[in-house]
Enzyme design. Sequence first.
Site, short mmCIF file in Angstrom:
data_model
loop_
_atom_site.label_atom_id
_atom_site.label_comp_id
_atom_site.label_asym_id
_atom_site.label_seq_id
_atom_site.Cartn_x
_atom_site.Cartn_y
_atom_site.Cartn_z
N GLU A 43 1.27 -1.06 0.18
CA GLU A 43 0.12 0.16 -0.39
C GLU A 43 1.04 1.17 -0.29
O GLU A 43 1.79 1.47 0.75
CB GLU A 43 -0.68 0.09 0.97
CG GLU A 43 -1.61 1.60 0.74
CD GLU A 43 -2.21 1.74 2.31
OE1 GLU A 43 -1.49 3.01 2.86
OE2 GLU A 43 -2.49 1.42 3.42
N CYS B 217 -3.17 8.43 3.97
CA CYS B 217 -3.06 7.66 2.61
C CYS B 217 -4.49 8.04 1.79
O CYS B 217 -4.25 8.01 0.52
CB CYS B 217 -2.80 6.60 2.81
SG CYS B 217 -3.59 5.52 3.69
#
Length: 498
Positions: free
Chosen positions: A245, A279
């Site tokens: 990720e 994020c």
Amino acid sequence: MTAVHIPGVPVIEAGRLISTNPATGVEAGRLPVATDADVRQAVGRARVAGAWWAGLGFTGRRERMLRWRALLAKRIEQVAELVHVEGGKPVADAIVEIVTAIEHIDWAARNAGRVLGPRRVRSRLILAEFSGHLEYQPHGVVGVIGPWNYPVFTPIGSAAYALAAGNAVVLKPSEYTPAVGQWLVDSFAEVVPEQPVFTAVHGLGDVGAALCRSGVDKLAFTGSTATARKVMAACAETLTPVLIEGGGKDAMIVDSDADLDAAAEACVWGGMTNAGQTCIGIERVYAVDAVFDAFVDKVVARAGRLTVGPEGTDIGPITMPQQIDVIRRHIDAAITSGGRAVLGGPSAVQPPYVHPTVLVDVPEESAAIREETFGPTLTISRVRDADEAVSRANALSYGLGGSVFGRRRAVAVARRLRSGMASINSTLTFAGMSTLPFGGVGDSGFGRIHGEDGLREFGRAKAVTRRRARSLLPSMTFDRTPTDVARLVKAIKVMYGR
């Protein structure tokens, strides 16, 4: 010589990693730094522990993980305070983070057997005399490299699913939040004291690199795209599979029929919760011309009410001090290139804090739009319609999440976003839904945590066939006859030749 302690910057002193609050400089943790040999030993111990853990079966693991979940729930205020002290995050935000983590532990524990356990798979004509079976076996030892911005939720998003699948886990927490990582490991050891099934190694980037090369059977990483590339390169040396990720630059689209009050509220939350250090946080907004001015006014009014400071505020300090330079550069670049600050601006950067900033008229080529900012800033751009908004949103190499506000076209627009996730008339909500997979595309990474896909990510598919009858159309044998082949050809033509 004693190391100089700058608030929030981790230092190593006498073999110990020391973490401090970025606003106050208060020490939060002091953990032993792992050597390469320590990391290899931790993985070796985890391999033995993992065999024992896998042997408990889904039922045994479920019972222990639910006890871990209960322990975290009982101590939620304690770990939230630690998250606050170590990273500066407001306690209320920390509690929300931990609540979602607890939900993921619960779902993974309860559903692992159903998703990963042995099941029969139907066979087809050519091998009708065989039955097929599928199961997902644990990899063995999973390494997890976690981030500092969500030091509970994000590592647990990998670790809980890996544990539920039957793996042992070695966690390398961020050097900015090692105490939180160790707290998670210690709490798990209270309910699973028999073996070191979930352990931690601490240090700087070199310790993460050592974990990549330590012999783990899979590695899950969360962090910047630049570091993700280094992780992949290190793991490639041993063909260790990775789950990545990376960064994000998520966009919100506000269509002409959106509820502007709801959109503004969600935009401010999605862009500025955790001081914008998310994020999947909203960093870019594309509002259609018909609602642009009204939407901007509502965002500015809401964001302008947020409080900033060390205690009891909406926005805490920037956790990683050097990120302040990035935030400042992006704001300055936006203004220099013709953008306007309708809230905040260059004066909003007051280390260790950054006050809410809303920028408009920022060119698309500006760093404020193209690069991950990771601060409480928003760019809001005027677009002709939703089609233009989608085109701009999809123009970057990132593709983590996104958001769409509207009625008639919202679902269709969300589907067109080049992202792993999207929320409609909300922001960030897909992260808390344990039944859905979480992950991105492009520079935002690949692989999935959470949901059924997240469980399968931490298991190896094992296919098994078993003969159940004599072959009526023998094919996979040298004992087949020309007549058998002719029958096989005839059967295929009848079945598939139309």
